[in-house]
Design a protein around this motif. Structure first.
Motif, PDB file in Angstrom:
ATOM      1  N   LYS A 103      34.460  23.887  29.503  1.00 61.20           N
ATOM      2  CA  LYS A 103      34.625  25.352  30.138  1.00 61.20           C
ATOM      3  C   LYS A 103      33.154  26.429  30.363  1.00 61.20           C
ATOM      4  O   LYS A 103      32.933  27.288  30.990  1.00 61.20           O
ATOM      5  CB  LYS A 103      34.471  26.428  28.627  1.00 61.20           C
ATOM      6  N   GLY A 104      32.217  25.183  30.704  1.00 63.74           N
ATOM      7  CA  GLY A 104      30.854  25.300  31.020  1.00 63.74           C
ATOM      8  C   GLY A 104      29.692  26.639  30.638  1.00 63.74           C
ATOM      9  O   GLY A 104      29.064  26.694  31.039  1.00 63.74           O
ATOM     10  N   ASP A 105      30.380  26.904  28.961  1.00 62.90           N
ATOM     11  CA  ASP A 105      29.566  27.589  27.898  1.00 62.90           C
ATOM     12  C   ASP A 105      28.316  26.340  27.036  1.00 62.90           C
ATOM     13  O   ASP A 105      28.590  25.700  26.578  1.00 62.90           O
ATOM     14  CB  ASP A 105      30.180  27.835  27.234  1.00 62.90           C
ATOM     15  N   ARG A 106      27.719  27.207  26.276  1.00 65.26           N
ATOM     16  CA  ARG A 106      26.829  26.566  25.563  1.00 65.26           C
ATOM     17  C   ARG A 106      27.537  26.086  24.103  1.00 65.26           C
ATOM     18  O   ARG A 106      28.477  27.109  23.571  1.00 65.26           O
ATOM     19  CB  ARG A 106      26.107  28.002  25.465  1.00 65.26           C
TER      20      ARG A 106
ATOM     21  N   LEU B  22      17.809  19.810  31.082  1.00 69.01           N
ATOM     22  CA  LEU B  22      18.175  19.351  29.291  1.00 69.01           C
ATOM     23  C   LEU B  22      18.745  20.588  28.949  1.00 69.01           C
ATOM     24  O   LEU B  22      19.583  20.050  28.852  1.00 69.01           O
ATOM     25  CB  LEU B  22      17.541  17.816  28.085  1.00 69.01           C
ATOM     26  N   ALA B  23      17.549  21.368  28.702  1.00 69.71           N
ATOM     27  CA  ALA B  23      17.994  22.259  28.744  1.00 69.71           C
ATOM     28  C   ALA B  23      18.859  23.144  29.122  1.00 69.71           C
ATOM     29  O   ALA B  23      20.098  23.909  28.329  1.00 69.71           O
ATOM     30  CB  ALA B  23      16.968  23.169  27.853  1.00 69.71           C
ATOM     31  N   ARG B  24      19.260  22.959  30.477  1.00 64.30           N
ATOM     32  CA  ARG B  24      19.748  23.557  31.195  1.00 64.30           C
ATOM     33  C   ARG B  24      21.327  23.217  31.316  1.00 64.30           C
ATOM     34  O   ARG B  24      21.808  23.689  30.656  1.00 64.30           O
ATOM     35  CB  ARG B  24      19.014  23.659  32.687  1.00 64.30           C
ATOM     36  N   LEU B  25      21.463  22.137  30.911  1.00 68.44           N
ATOM     37  CA  LEU B  25      22.175  20.929  31.045  1.00 68.44           C
ATOM     38  C   LEU B  25      23.081  21.516  29.721  1.00 68.44           C
ATOM     39  O   LEU B  25      24.110  20.878  29.616  1.00 68.44           O
ATOM     40  CB  LEU B  25      22.486  19.478  31.260  1.00 68.44           C
ATOM     41  N   ALA B  26      22.641  21.258  28.611  1.00 64.82           N
ATOM     42  CA  ALA B  26      22.956  21.457  26.845  1.00 64.82           C
ATOM     43  C   ALA B  26      23.651  23.302  27.694  1.00 64.82           C
ATOM     44  O   ALA B  26      24.907  23.302  26.202  1.00 64.82           O
ATOM     45  CB  ALA B  26      21.867  22.093  25.985  1.00 64.82           C
TER      46      ALA B  26
END
Lengths: 108, 108
Positions: A103-106, B22-26
């Motif tokens: 979904k591209g969500d956190r 990594l934080a962005r990819l999370a």
């Protein structure tokens, strides 16, 4: 070489000998001689590893005696643990994480 | 440079830019262009960081599209978490740990 505290800690941990030294110190304080015993390294090599660990705040070397025992200092490991927490959801609920990725969500 | 898996992971994490990636990819998969946007780095510099993260198994780059999005892979972080667990007692009950140190015993 990055010099922020967390990078120093991760860098110090990126070596199996240094991690083995920490595992030994988890059992109690030890001298350089005691720490060197299980390894095929010279004393100067072990001393160099201790300096890296000391710079990262992972050990403290006592002034109390000539043998200057080293002690584990866990505060930087607590910082690593806190940094890791934000990613726990990714390995504890992989399906949720996969779903969130799609979904591209956190994930939460 | 040590090449065991845990050392590769710690080494990859020993850089604030790579941790920021990594934080962005999370939050979800992202292209190199998207990952480079918040940083004052060239695309080749970001690509180099991605290669370090990929070698450590912390990200996976898709073949699905020309923009080859990167995705977080948490398995190495789980290994770090498991490695950390044996030290948790040191920061969670410092008095117990101190007591164990003084006795020279492994804390429990």
């Amino acid at each position: 070489m990055q010099n922020d505290a967390l990078s120093l800690t991760f860098s110090a941990l990126a070596d199996p000998t240094r991690r083995a030294i920490l595992a030994r110190l988890a059992k109690g304080k030890a001298s350089v001689t005691e720490l060197a015993a299980p390894f095929e390294f010279s004393m100067p090599a072990i001393t160099k590893h201790l300096k890296v660990l000391e710079k990262a705040g992972l050990i403290e070397r006592s002034r109390e005696a000539q043998w200057r025992p080293a002690r584990l200092q866990a505060a930087p490991l607590k910082d690593v643990s806190e940094w890791l927490e934000r990613y726990r959801t990714f390995w504890e609920s992989r399906l949720d994480a996969l779903d969130a990725h799609l979904k591209g969500d956190r994930p939460n």
